[in-house]
Design an enzyme around this catalytic site. Structure first.
Site, PDB file in Angstrom:
ATOM      1  N   ASN A 188       0.840  -1.193   0.000  1.00 23.88           N
ATOM      2  CA  ASN A 188       0.000   0.000   0.000  1.00 23.88           C
ATOM      3  C   ASN A 188       0.886   1.259   0.000  1.00 23.88           C
ATOM      4  O   ASN A 188       1.841   1.347   0.753  1.00 23.88           O
ATOM      5  CB  ASN A 188      -0.896  -0.030   1.247  1.00 23.88           C
ATOM      6  CG  ASN A 188      -1.986   1.017   1.205  1.00 23.88           C
ATOM      7  OD1 ASN A 188      -1.712   2.211   1.215  1.00 23.88           O
ATOM      8  ND2 ASN A 188      -3.229   0.579   1.147  1.00 23.88           N
ATOM      9  N   HIS A 228      -3.148   0.581  -3.902  1.00 27.29           N
ATOM     10  CA  HIS A 228      -3.289  -0.459  -2.893  1.00 27.29           C
ATOM     11  C   HIS A 228      -2.191  -1.491  -3.157  1.00 27.29           C
ATOM     12  O   HIS A 228      -1.566  -1.480  -4.224  1.00 27.29           O
ATOM     13  CB  HIS A 228      -4.677  -1.100  -3.016  1.00 27.29           C
ATOM     14  CG  HIS A 228      -5.765  -0.361  -2.278  1.00 27.29           C
ATOM     15  ND1 HIS A 228      -7.046  -0.867  -2.154  1.00 27.29           N
ATOM     16  CD2 HIS A 228      -5.762   0.825  -1.617  1.00 27.29           C
ATOM     17  CE1 HIS A 228      -7.780  -0.015  -1.448  1.00 27.29           C
ATOM     18  NE2 HIS A 228      -7.025   1.011  -1.111  1.00 27.29           N
ATOM     19  N   GLU A 239      -2.137  -4.637  -3.968  1.00 32.49           N
ATOM     20  CA  GLU A 239      -2.280  -5.484  -5.155  1.00 32.49           C
ATOM     21  C   GLU A 239      -1.990  -4.686  -6.429  1.00 32.49           C
ATOM     22  O   GLU A 239      -1.371  -5.189  -7.370  1.00 32.49           O
ATOM     23  CB  GLU A 239      -3.700  -6.060  -5.225  1.00 32.49           C
ATOM     24  CG  GLU A 239      -4.099  -6.925  -4.022  1.00 32.49           C
ATOM     25  CD  GLU A 239      -4.761  -6.113  -2.905  1.00 32.49           C
ATOM     26  OE1 GLU A 239      -4.375  -4.932  -2.697  1.00 32.49           O
ATOM     27  OE2 GLU A 239      -5.659  -6.655  -2.238  1.00 32.49           O
ATOM     28  N   SER A 288      -7.975  -9.354   2.352  1.00 29.70           N
ATOM     29  CA  SER A 288      -9.045  -9.561   1.375  1.00 29.70           C
ATOM     30  C   SER A 288      -9.168  -8.335   0.457  1.00 29.70           C
ATOM     31  O   SER A 288      -9.249  -7.209   0.934  1.00 29.70           O
ATOM     32  CB  SER A 288     -10.355  -9.799   2.141  1.00 29.70           C
ATOM     33  OG  SER A 288     -11.396 -10.166   1.270  1.00 29.70           O
ATOM     34  N   CYS A 310     -10.195  -5.281  -1.923  1.00 24.81           N
ATOM     35  CA  CYS A 310     -11.303  -4.337  -2.090  1.00 24.81           C
ATOM     36  C   CYS A 310     -11.857  -4.423  -3.511  1.00 24.81           C
ATOM     37  O   CYS A 310     -11.328  -5.143  -4.357  1.00 24.81           O
ATOM     38  CB  CYS A 310     -10.824  -2.916  -1.799  1.00 24.81           C
ATOM     39  SG  CYS A 310      -9.940  -2.167  -3.198  1.00 24.81           S
ATOM     40  N   CYS A 334      -9.129  -3.596  -6.338  1.00 22.38           N
ATOM     41  CA  CYS A 334      -8.129  -4.640  -6.591  1.00 22.38           C
ATOM     42  C   CYS A 334      -8.803  -5.894  -7.152  1.00 22.38           C
ATOM     43  O   CYS A 334      -8.232  -6.594  -7.996  1.00 22.38           O
ATOM     44  CB  CYS A 334      -7.363  -4.937  -5.308  1.00 22.38           C
ATOM     45  SG  CYS A 334      -6.510  -3.453  -4.697  1.00 22.38           S
ATOM     46  N   ASP A 368      -8.590   4.609   3.427  1.00 30.09           N
ATOM     47  CA  ASP A 368      -8.119   3.624   2.445  1.00 30.09           C
ATOM     48  C   ASP A 368      -9.240   2.792   1.842  1.00 30.09           C
ATOM     49  O   ASP A 368      -9.113   2.266   0.735  1.00 30.09           O
ATOM     50  CB  ASP A 368      -7.076   2.699   3.097  1.00 30.09           C
ATOM     51  CG  ASP A 368      -6.178   2.050   2.066  1.00 30.09           C
ATOM     52  OD1 ASP A 368      -5.603   2.781   1.235  1.00 30.09           O
ATOM     53  OD2 ASP A 368      -6.059   0.810   2.061  1.00 30.09           O
TER      54      ASP A 368
END
Lengths: 153, 153
Positions: free
Chosen positions: B41, B52, B54, B79, B81, B84, B144
């Protein structure tokens, strides 16, 4: 809200990208009648797989509050892909105005199913920019939407 | 496939982000048993609303072919969002391995509905990093994930 006025700013971004040798998709983020972020596809310019036009516009707007996003409108010359749709959903952007969805149909049903207002302008400039690019550079366009192309795969 | 081995590389990225004053979420992209992209991040470090973990890992991997993405696995400590998730769907990444989904439940049902294999490791390191951060910096965490927080909104 003059959607064509703000779409013109997105078209300018698309044209700018084309002039730079990039993919002609542009986007602007508007809050309270003011453009707070402008962006265009950066795949060719920055060798970026994540900076689609909408992402570039969000990045250009910088860090905003949840309240800012929740009263914003995202303008994009082309129907948004899964990634850009997901970004809009993350920040709960309530309205997306799309130049055209003939060249590419993005995740409009998903946006609508989550309560996002989707407005398609069917703008001839947006269509002309994409149609010409897709004919001339099918391999770059395929890459941009994660599709195979014989030049690569 | 040793999922814990690659998750450890994602945890290292999360720890690196924390050490930099950032949000402790990390990610790696793996193709044919090799890590091709690493990211974390970048909200605090680069003032970025789109990087983010990912996304940063995908960006770090650079421009890949559709065939590359379609045999890759995305590891993430938390997990994913909507954004992503959408990026993974755009590139048809077939498998996502998640460190934990207790701190935040992302779009796992959407991923599964589109045929993506979702594996949750319930990794205690991932949970400890996030739980501590969320308690200490609730405003950054809210930002975020596009949620309001009294410090801002």
């Amino acid at each position: 809200m003059d959607h064509e006025f703000f779409m013109q700013a997105a078209v300018e971004q698309a044209q700018k990208s084309l002039d730079e040798g990039g993919i002609p998709i542009g986007s602007v983020l508007v809050i309270d009648g003011k453009i707070v972020g402008r962006g265009h596809n950066q795949r060719m310019q920055k060798q970026s797989p994540t900076l689609h036009a909408e992402m570039d516009a969000l990045e250009s707007a910088g860090r905003l509050t949840a309240a800012d996003y929740q009263r914003s409108t995202l303008y994009t010359t082309l129907s948004p892909c899964s990634m850009c749709t997901g970004a809009a959903l993350l920040y709960k952007i309530p309205r997306i105005v799309i130049g055209e969805n003939l060249s590419f149909m993005g995740e409009e049903p998903l946006l609508k199913s989550r309560g996002v207002e989707v407005i398609v302008l069917d703008n001839p400039q947006c269509k002309a920019l994409m149609q010409k690019f897709m004919q001339r550079h099918p391999e770059e366009w395929a890459e941009d939407i994660g599709e195979p192309h014989q030049a690569y795969d």
